[in-house]
Design an enzyme around this catalytic site. Structure first.
Site, short mmCIF file in Angstrom:
data_model
loop_
_atom_site.label_atom_id
_atom_site.label_comp_id
_atom_site.label_asym_id
_atom_site.label_seq_id
_atom_site.Cartn_x
_atom_site.Cartn_y
_atom_site.Cartn_z
N HIS A 1 -32.40 0.97 -11.78
CA HIS A 1 -31.60 0.20 -11.73
C HIS A 1 -31.44 -0.80 -12.52
O HIS A 1 -31.22 -1.00 -13.45
CB HIS A 1 -32.11 0.32 -10.16
CG HIS A 1 -31.01 -1.83 -9.68
ND1 HIS A 1 -30.47 -2.15 -8.93
CD2 HIS A 1 -32.04 -2.91 -10.20
CE1 HIS A 1 -30.58 -3.25 -8.77
NE2 HIS A 1 -30.83 -4.02 -9.20
N GLU A 2 -33.21 -0.71 -12.76
CA GLU A 2 -33.82 -1.65 -13.81
C GLU A 2 -33.11 -1.34 -15.18
O GLU A 2 -32.72 -2.47 -16.16
CB GLU A 2 -35.19 -2.16 -13.87
CG GLU A 2 -35.60 -2.37 -12.92
CD GLU A 2 -34.98 -4.33 -12.40
OE1 GLU A 2 -34.47 -4.23 -13.54
OE2 GLU A 2 -35.40 -4.12 -11.10
N HIS B 1 -29.35 -2.82 -15.74
CA HIS B 1 -29.56 -3.55 -16.27
C HIS B 1 -29.29 -4.61 -17.36
O HIS B 1 -29.08 -5.73 -18.30
CB HIS B 1 -30.46 -4.57 -15.45
CG HIS B 1 -29.99 -5.24 -14.18
ND1 HIS B 1 -28.85 -6.11 -13.61
CD2 HIS B 1 -30.80 -5.02 -13.02
CE1 HIS B 1 -28.97 -5.14 -12.13
NE2 HIS B 1 -29.64 -6.12 -12.04
N GLU C 1 -25.11 -6.41 -9.39
CA GLU C 1 -26.50 -5.66 -8.44
C GLU C 1 -25.82 -4.09 -8.40
O GLU C 1 -26.14 -3.43 -8.29
CB GLU C 1 -27.11 -6.37 -6.97
CG GLU C 1 -27.40 -7.11 -8.03
CD GLU C 1 -28.63 -7.12 -9.03
OE1 GLU C 1 -29.40 -6.26 -8.41
OE2 GLU C 1 -28.76 -7.80 -9.32
#
Lengths: 338, 192
Positions: free
Chosen positions: A154-155, A158, A240
């Site tokens: 997930h990071e 980003h 997100e």
């Protein structure tokens, strides 16, 4: 295959984030310019006030672009881990970050650990070549390897999407404007009291000060909702949710991330190092009481059941079975999704 | 007069188009090579780690000599297949899959030996091999997605007209389709 985010999706996302970063800097320059103009008008220095304020805004923007990540990491108490030679207890963490950097084809980010028992993580930096990923010791202790992989995926998404650039600018610029506003508001109350007492001694000085306070108060009233809107923009649900989906695209494991999201949001510990300026950086909003107090208006993150529901749908498409306890969470938030 | 200008503009546009096309293809081809190197690095690391693991467990696993020999043989076959370079991606993939299978068997056997699970050195080697195994899977996934982009680019109009003539040929996928399905299975068997 079906969960794949086509390259065009994240190229569009990168463009979007670049545009928003410029827009944000523009807004900050205008806002500070207005403030400077107001002060200049009230104090009689005129356009010089605007010039100084715009110069400050530009310096502030350059500063956050180049050094903001260090500021955010330092203010969160994050300590860097030597990835070439990590201590034994952080070896798995560094390995998992390496795996996600390989999966995404991005350079290895710098790796940080925050000494806090509340499980959470964030990514920051100005582009994939200057990116950092930070996790709390609580996250590393409480999650298993697969869950950790989901969070780091997930990071990493980003990082790839340039979300980190925009959210970093928001953290530092909005943070410092909020600080400035705070300072002036306090100064106003404080100075206001003083001007009344000095009124009898010196009428003219008191009058100028009162005009200044009045003008600044008006400008602050204009700034406050803009700040609120910017923070909301920074963590749109779309951003997100896209990072969640891209994480599965990297790990091919929707269950790991879903389990991690549940574990992080179920954890009763409060992350002490997070604040209003940095809350939007984290994978799950760390300011729990804040989130609960006003659910719909101020949500910086989509609700957890909604995020788990999206992951359940992807698992279905991939033919991966979804554990019943996670299904229960996905069902629980039916009424909340707005 | 105006017709010369039109001609010049047309030539300039075509030249510009060719430059962009060529640069775009070179960029993609470099990405493919880079992704391949990424896999090679991980495969090499796995090849280097295996003798260490075999040595560490040999003393404890006297009755599994046959398995250990098979692991070493699979490792050596994979090393020689890798030496053949990107042209032989398909053979290399086959040899590496064989090796992955053997390693999985070995890890399953390790579970039967409590002394091994208590051995710090063996556990560290296992984490190292787990992450290497994962990185091979992820590097392969990334390689395949870059190859897909590259192949699509040289096989679609207008690049398809010229790409073949100037030496851009389609590349092999590391392993077709099965790779994606296999990755989660490896994950589950190794870390639970």
């Amino acid at each position: 295959m079906s969960a794949s985010t086509a390259p065009t999706t994240f190229f569009r996302e990168i463009d979007h984030n670049r545009r928003q970063s410029w827009l944000l800097v523009g807004v900050v320059v205008v806002v500070l310019g207005l403030l400077g103009g107001a002060i200049g008008y009230a104090t009689g220095v005129g356009w010089v006030g605007v010039g100084i304020a715009v110069a400050i805004a530009v310096l502030l923007s350059l500063g956050s672009f180049f050094a903001g990540d260090q500021l955010v990491l330092a203010s969160s108490g994050a300590k860097e881990i030597d990835v070439a030679n990590p201590p034994e207890q952080y070896k798995q963490f560094v390995n998992v970050v390496t795996e996600m950097s390989v999966a995404s084809g991005l350079p290895m980010p710098r790796v940080y650990v925050i000494d806090d028992t509340a499980p959470n993580a964030f990514a920051t930096g100005r582009d994939p070549q200057h990116a950092s990923i930070a996790a709390t010791t609580g996250l590393l202790e409480k999650l298993d390897r697969e869950e950790l992989q989901g969070v780091i995926g997930h990071e990493m998404s980003h990082v790839r999407n340039y979300d980190i650039r925009f959210t970093l600018l928001v953290a530092v610029l909005v943070g410092s404007i909020a600080l400035l506003a705070d300072f002036f508001l306090r100064f106003t109350f404080w100075g206001g009291g003083r001007s009344r007492s000095s009124n009898s001694d010196n009428d003219r000085g008191g009058g100028g000060l009162q005009a200044l306070i009045f003008v600044i108060a008006i400008v602050l009233a204009i700034i406050a909702p803009i700040i609120a809107r910017l923070v909301q923009l920074a963590v749109s649900r779309r951003r997100e949710e896209l990072a969640d989906v891209s994480s599965v695209d990297l790990t091919r494991n929707p269950v790991g991330l879903a389990r991690a999201l549940k574990a992080i949001s179920d954890d009763p510990e409060v992350l002490e190092v997070a604040n209003r300026a940095t809350q939007h950086l984290y994978i799950v909003n760390p300011i729990k009481s804040f989130e609960e107090r006003s659910k719909s208006m101020w949500d910086t993150h989509p609700p957890i059941p909604e995020r788990i529901r999206v992951l359940e749908r992807i698992a279905g498409q991939m033919g991966v079975s979804f554990p019943p306890e996670l299904e229960a969470v996905a069902q629980s938030g039916g009424g909340q999704g707005a | 007069m105006p017709s010369i200008w039109i001609l010049l503009i047309v030539i300039a546009v075509i030249a510009l188009f060719l430059v962009f096309m060529y640069n775009g293809l070179v960029r993609l081809r470099n990405m493919v090579d880079e992704a391949w190197n990424q896999i090679s690095v991980q495969l090499k690391r796995r090849h280097d780690l295996i003798p260490n693991l075999v040595n560490a467990v040999k003393g404890y696993m006297e009755f599994e000599q046959e398995t250990l020999t098979k692991v070493v043989d699979a490792r050596n076959a994979a090393v020689s297949a890798q030496a053949a370079g990107p042209g032989a991606a398909a053979q290399s993939a086959q040899a590496e899959n064989m090796l992955s299978g053997m390693l999985r068997q070995l890890f399953a056997l390790v579970e039967n030996y409590p002394q091994l699970k208590a051995n710090e050195n063996v556990m560290q080697l296992q984490e190292e091999l787990t992450t290497t195994e994962n990185q091979i899977g992820f590097a392969r996934q990334h390689y395949n997605s870059v190859v897909r982009e590259y192949n699509t680019s040289i096989q679609t109009f207008p690049n398809a007209l010229l790409a073949g003539l100037i030496g851009f040929r389609p590349r092999d996928y590391f392993q077709i389709e099965e790779a994606d399905a296999a990755v989660p299975a490896v994950d589950l068997s190794l870390h639970t």
